[in-house]
Write a protein that holds these residues in place. Structure first.
Motif, PDB file in Angstrom:
ATOM      1  N   GLY A  92       0.643   2.770  11.606  1.00  0.00           N
ATOM      2  CA  GLY A  92      -0.502   2.112  10.983  1.00  0.00           C
ATOM      3  C   GLY A  92      -0.735   2.523   9.541  1.00  0.00           C
ATOM      4  N   ALA A  93      -0.105   3.591   9.088  1.00  0.00           N
ATOM      5  CA  ALA A  93      -0.230   4.025   7.694  1.00  0.00           C
ATOM      6  C   ALA A  93       0.794   3.259   6.845  1.00  0.00           C
ATOM      7  CB  ALA A  93       0.011   5.521   7.585  1.00  0.00           C
ATOM      8  N   PRO A  94       0.569   3.207   5.546  1.00  0.00           N
ATOM      9  CA  PRO A  94       1.543   2.514   4.680  1.00  0.00           C
ATOM     10  C   PRO A  94       2.925   3.150   4.783  1.00  0.00           C
ATOM     11  CG  PRO A  94      -0.477   3.022   3.489  1.00  0.00           C
ATOM     12  CD  PRO A  94      -0.559   3.733   4.800  1.00  0.00           C
ATOM     13  N   SER A  95       3.944   2.330   4.661  1.00  0.00           N
ATOM     14  CA  SER A  95       5.316   2.843   4.758  1.00  0.00           C
ATOM     15  C   SER A  95       5.917   3.162   3.392  1.00  0.00           C
ATOM     16  CB  SER A  95       6.205   1.828   5.481  1.00  0.00           C
ATOM     17  OG  SER A  95       6.247   0.617   4.768  1.00  0.00           O
ATOM     18  N   SER A  96       5.246   2.757   2.328  1.00  0.00           N
ATOM     19  CA  SER A  96       5.710   3.088   0.977  1.00  0.00           C
ATOM     20  C   SER A  96       5.195   4.474   0.614  1.00  0.00           C
ATOM     21  CB  SER A  96       5.198   2.058  -0.028  1.00  0.00           C
ATOM     22  OG  SER A  96       5.730   0.791   0.268  1.00  0.00           O
ATOM     23  N   VAL A  97       6.104   5.363   0.245  1.00  0.00           N
ATOM     24  CA  VAL A  97       5.765   6.763   0.036  1.00  0.00           C
ATOM     25  C   VAL A  97       5.833   7.143  -1.437  1.00  0.00           C
ATOM     26  CG1 VAL A  97       6.556   9.123   0.505  1.00  0.00           C
ATOM     27  CG2 VAL A  97       6.536   7.421   2.335  1.00  0.00           C
ATOM     28  N   LEU A  98       4.804   7.865  -1.877  1.00  0.00           N
ATOM     29  CA  LEU A  98       4.802   8.531  -3.173  1.00  0.00           C
ATOM     30  C   LEU A  98       4.812  10.026  -2.868  1.00  0.00           C
ATOM     31  CD1 LEU A  98       2.065   6.448  -5.040  1.00  0.00           C
ATOM     32  CD2 LEU A  98       4.536   6.349  -5.391  1.00  0.00           C
ATOM     33  N   LEU A  99       5.947  10.685  -3.122  1.00  0.00           N
ATOM     34  CA  LEU A  99       6.036  12.123  -2.907  1.00  0.00           C
ATOM     35  C   LEU A  99       5.293  12.839  -4.020  1.00  0.00           C
ATOM     36  CD1 LEU A  99       9.785  12.646  -1.920  1.00  0.00           C
ATOM     37  CD2 LEU A  99       7.781  12.726  -0.417  1.00  0.00           C
ATOM     38  N   VAL A 100       4.549  13.886  -3.683  1.00  0.00           N
ATOM     39  CA  VAL A 100       3.739  14.617  -4.662  1.00  0.00           C
ATOM     40  C   VAL A 100       4.149  16.080  -4.673  1.00  0.00           C
ATOM     41  CG1 VAL A 100       1.396  15.243  -5.363  1.00  0.00           C
ATOM     42  CG2 VAL A 100       1.805  13.049  -4.223  1.00  0.00           C
ATOM     43  N   ALA A 101       4.287  16.632  -5.892  1.00  0.00           N
ATOM     44  CA  ALA A 101       4.614  18.049  -6.047  1.00  0.00           C
ATOM     45  C   ALA A 101       3.976  18.570  -7.328  1.00  0.00           C
ATOM     46  CB  ALA A 101       6.124  18.250  -6.113  1.00  0.00           C
ATOM     47  N   ARG A 102       3.708  19.858  -7.355  1.00  0.00           N
ATOM     48  CA  ARG A 102       3.273  20.531  -8.575  1.00  0.00           C
ATOM     49  C   ARG A 102       4.508  20.831  -9.415  1.00  0.00           C
ATOM     50  NH1 ARG A 102      -2.286  20.815  -9.827  1.00  0.00           N
ATOM     51  NH2 ARG A 102      -3.328  20.671  -7.835  1.00  0.00           N
ATOM     52  N   THR A 103       4.281  21.124 -10.680  1.00  0.00           N
ATOM     53  CA  THR A 103       5.402  21.346 -11.591  1.00  0.00           C
ATOM     54  C   THR A 103       5.824  22.808 -11.690  1.00  0.00           C
ATOM     55  OG1 THR A 103       3.847  21.428 -13.453  1.00  0.00           O
ATOM     56  CG2 THR A 103       4.929  19.308 -13.001  1.00  0.00           C
ATOM     57  N   HIS A 104       5.362  23.665 -10.782  1.00  0.00           N
ATOM     58  CA  HIS A 104       5.868  25.043 -10.790  1.00  0.00           C
ATOM     59  C   HIS A 104       7.203  25.063 -10.043  1.00  0.00           C
ATOM     60  CE1 HIS A 104       4.182  25.154  -6.754  1.00  0.00           C
ATOM     61  NE2 HIS A 104       2.933  25.129  -7.225  1.00  0.00           N
ATOM     62  N   ALA A 105       7.893  26.192 -10.118  1.00  0.00           N
ATOM     63  CA  ALA A 105       9.249  26.291  -9.553  1.00  0.00           C
ATOM     64  C   ALA A 105       9.279  25.942  -8.074  1.00  0.00           C
ATOM     65  CB  ALA A 105       9.814  27.689  -9.795  1.00  0.00           C
ATOM     66  N   ALA A 106       8.342  26.466  -7.295  1.00  0.00           N
ATOM     67  CA  ALA A 106       8.334  26.186  -5.856  1.00  0.00           C
ATOM     68  C   ALA A 106       8.052  24.713  -5.584  1.00  0.00           C
ATOM     69  CB  ALA A 106       7.294  27.067  -5.153  1.00  0.00           C
ATOM     70  N   GLY A 107       7.176  24.109  -6.363  1.00  0.00           N
ATOM     71  CA  GLY A 107       6.858  22.693  -6.180  1.00  0.00           C
ATOM     72  C   GLY A 107       8.041  21.795  -6.484  1.00  0.00           C
ATOM     73  N   LEU A 108       8.755  22.081  -7.566  1.00  0.00           N
ATOM     74  CA  LEU A 108       9.914  21.262  -7.922  1.00  0.00           C
ATOM     75  C   LEU A 108      11.038  21.436  -6.903  1.00  0.00           C
ATOM     76  CD1 LEU A 108       9.883  21.744 -11.790  1.00  0.00           C
ATOM     77  CD2 LEU A 108       9.103  19.754 -10.479  1.00  0.00           C
ATOM     78  N   LEU A 109      11.199  22.644  -6.374  1.00  0.00           N
ATOM     79  CA  LEU A 109      12.191  22.868  -5.321  1.00  0.00           C
ATOM     80  C   LEU A 109      11.824  22.068  -4.077  1.00  0.00           C
ATOM     81  CD1 LEU A 109      14.683  24.294  -4.178  1.00  0.00           C
ATOM     82  CD2 LEU A 109      13.189  26.221  -3.584  1.00  0.00           C
ATOM     83  N   ALA A 110      10.558  22.079  -3.710  1.00  0.00           N
ATOM     84  CA  ALA A 110      10.109  21.312  -2.542  1.00  0.00           C
ATOM     85  C   ALA A 110      10.330  19.813  -2.758  1.00  0.00           C
ATOM     86  CB  ALA A 110       8.632  21.591  -2.263  1.00  0.00           C
ATOM     87  N   ALA A 111      10.081  19.328  -3.973  1.00  0.00           N
ATOM     88  CA  ALA A 111      10.310  17.907  -4.279  1.00  0.00           C
ATOM     89  C   ALA A 111      11.791  17.565  -4.120  1.00  0.00           C
ATOM     90  CB  ALA A 111       9.826  17.581  -5.682  1.00  0.00           C
ATOM     91  N   ARG A 112      12.667  18.428  -4.646  1.00  0.00           N
ATOM     92  CA  ARG A 112      14.103  18.164  -4.532  1.00  0.00           C
ATOM     93  C   ARG A 112      14.549  18.184  -3.068  1.00  0.00           C
ATOM     94  NH1 ARG A 112      14.779  22.089  -8.626  1.00  0.00           N
ATOM     95  NH2 ARG A 112      16.274  23.177  -7.294  1.00  0.00           N
ATOM     96  N   ARG A 146       0.842  -1.194   0.000  1.00  0.00           N
ATOM     97  CA  ARG A 146       0.000   0.000   0.000  1.00  0.00           C
ATOM     98  C   ARG A 146       0.879   1.246   0.000  1.00  0.00           C
ATOM     99  NH1 ARG A 146      -3.922   0.291   4.541  1.00  0.00           N
ATOM    100  NH2 ARG A 146      -1.966   0.645   5.566  1.00  0.00           N
ATOM    101  N   PHE A 147       0.309   2.350  -0.475  1.00  0.00           N
ATOM    102  CA  PHE A 147       1.067   3.587  -0.604  1.00  0.00           C
ATOM    103  C   PHE A 147       0.470   4.707   0.210  1.00  0.00           C
ATOM    104  CE2 PHE A 147       2.086   1.227  -4.396  1.00  0.00           C
ATOM    105  CZ  PHE A 147       3.451   1.435  -4.517  1.00  0.00           C
ATOM    106  N   ALA A 148       1.339   5.620   0.635  1.00  0.00           N
ATOM    107  CA  ALA A 148       0.924   6.866   1.264  1.00  0.00           C
ATOM    108  C   ALA A 148       1.350   8.000   0.341  1.00  0.00           C
ATOM    109  CB  ALA A 148       1.572   7.015   2.633  1.00  0.00           C
ATOM    110  N   TRP A 149       0.408   8.842  -0.032  1.00  0.00           N
ATOM    111  CA  TRP A 149       0.697  10.039  -0.812  1.00  0.00           C
ATOM    112  C   TRP A 149       1.167  11.102   0.173  1.00  0.00           C
ATOM    113  CZ3 TRP A 149       0.052   9.425  -6.019  1.00  0.00           C
ATOM    114  CH2 TRP A 149      -0.808   8.421  -6.459  1.00  0.00           C
ATOM    115  N   VAL A 150       2.327  11.694  -0.076  1.00  0.00           N
ATOM    116  CA  VAL A 150       2.882  12.713   0.811  1.00  0.00           C
ATOM    117  C   VAL A 150       3.200  13.951  -0.019  1.00  0.00           C
ATOM    118  CG1 VAL A 150       4.773  13.306   2.379  1.00  0.00           C
ATOM    119  CG2 VAL A 150       3.849  10.969   2.362  1.00  0.00           C
ATOM    120  N   GLY A 151       2.541  15.055   0.304  1.00  0.00           N
ATOM    121  CA  GLY A 151       2.793  16.308  -0.401  1.00  0.00           C
ATOM    122  C   GLY A 151       4.091  16.939   0.060  1.00  0.00           C
ATOM    123  N   THR A 152       4.866  17.422  -0.894  1.00  0.00           N
ATOM    124  CA  THR A 152       6.110  18.115  -0.549  1.00  0.00           C
ATOM    125  C   THR A 152       5.852  19.581  -0.238  1.00  0.00           C
ATOM    126  OG1 THR A 152       6.607  18.595  -2.871  1.00  0.00           O
ATOM    127  CG2 THR A 152       7.485  16.532  -1.947  1.00  0.00           C
TER     128      THR A 152
END
Length: 163
Positions: free
Chosen positions: A62-82, A30-36
């Motif tokens: 109790g939450a899934p340990s597999s993480v999918l990091l989520v970010a928008r494709t604007h400059a601030a979002g990509l910086l947060a993802a990095r 199972r996956f957990a969506w995690v916003g950057t």
């Protein structure tokens, strides 16, 4: 001779299963969506693709340990993802979490400007990246449609993970 051709076609179609469906996560994972960052689209992705909505927090007990990091494709979002990827690289994330991929959600319709596209390529060089295009219906709150075209690999990943 015609039967020989049919046998050749059948043998090609029967190749290893990975050729037919592509790589997927092990069943039951199972996956957990995690916003950057705020507004990344975590709640929308969890509603459309399934999985655990962690907001901008690490998954708790109790939450899934597999993480999918989520970010928008604007400059601030990509910086947060990095920055979030750097936390994983340095091991500064909660113990027991596994980073499976980064999901980049379009911040506007159309192509990315070159500087942002270069940043996406840098992220893609370090981790699996799934791209989600701009979906006008989502902006209006309509999450009832099927996942958008171009996200088939993400659909396979998340459906394979469903319990």
């Amino acid at each position: 001779m015609r039967t020989d051709v049919r046998r050749e076609v059948e043998s090609v179609q029967q190749g290893p299963e990975i050729w037919i469906r592509g790589p997927v996560a092990p069943h039951g994972r199972r996956f957990a969506w995690v916003g950057t960052h705020g507004g990344a689209g975590v709640s929308t992705l969890a509603a459309v693709y399934g999985g655990h909505d962690s907001g901008c927090d690490w998954p708790g007990p109790g939450a899934p340990s597999s993480v999918l990091l989520v970010a928008r494709t604007h400059a601030a979002g990509l910086l947060a993802a990095r920055r979030s990827l750097e936390l994983f690289r340095r091991g500064e994330h909660p113990p027991g979490l596994d980073l499976d991929a980064v999901v980049l959600v379009a911040d506007a319709p159309g192509r990315l400007p070159r500087p942002l596209a270069r940043q996406v390529k840098e992220i893609e060089s370090t981790v699996d990246v799934y791209r989600v295009p701009w979906v006008p219906a989502w902006r209006l709150g309509d999450l009832s449609a099927t996942p958008p075209r171009g996200t088939e690999a993400l659909v396979r990943l998340t459906r394979a993970a469903a319990p």
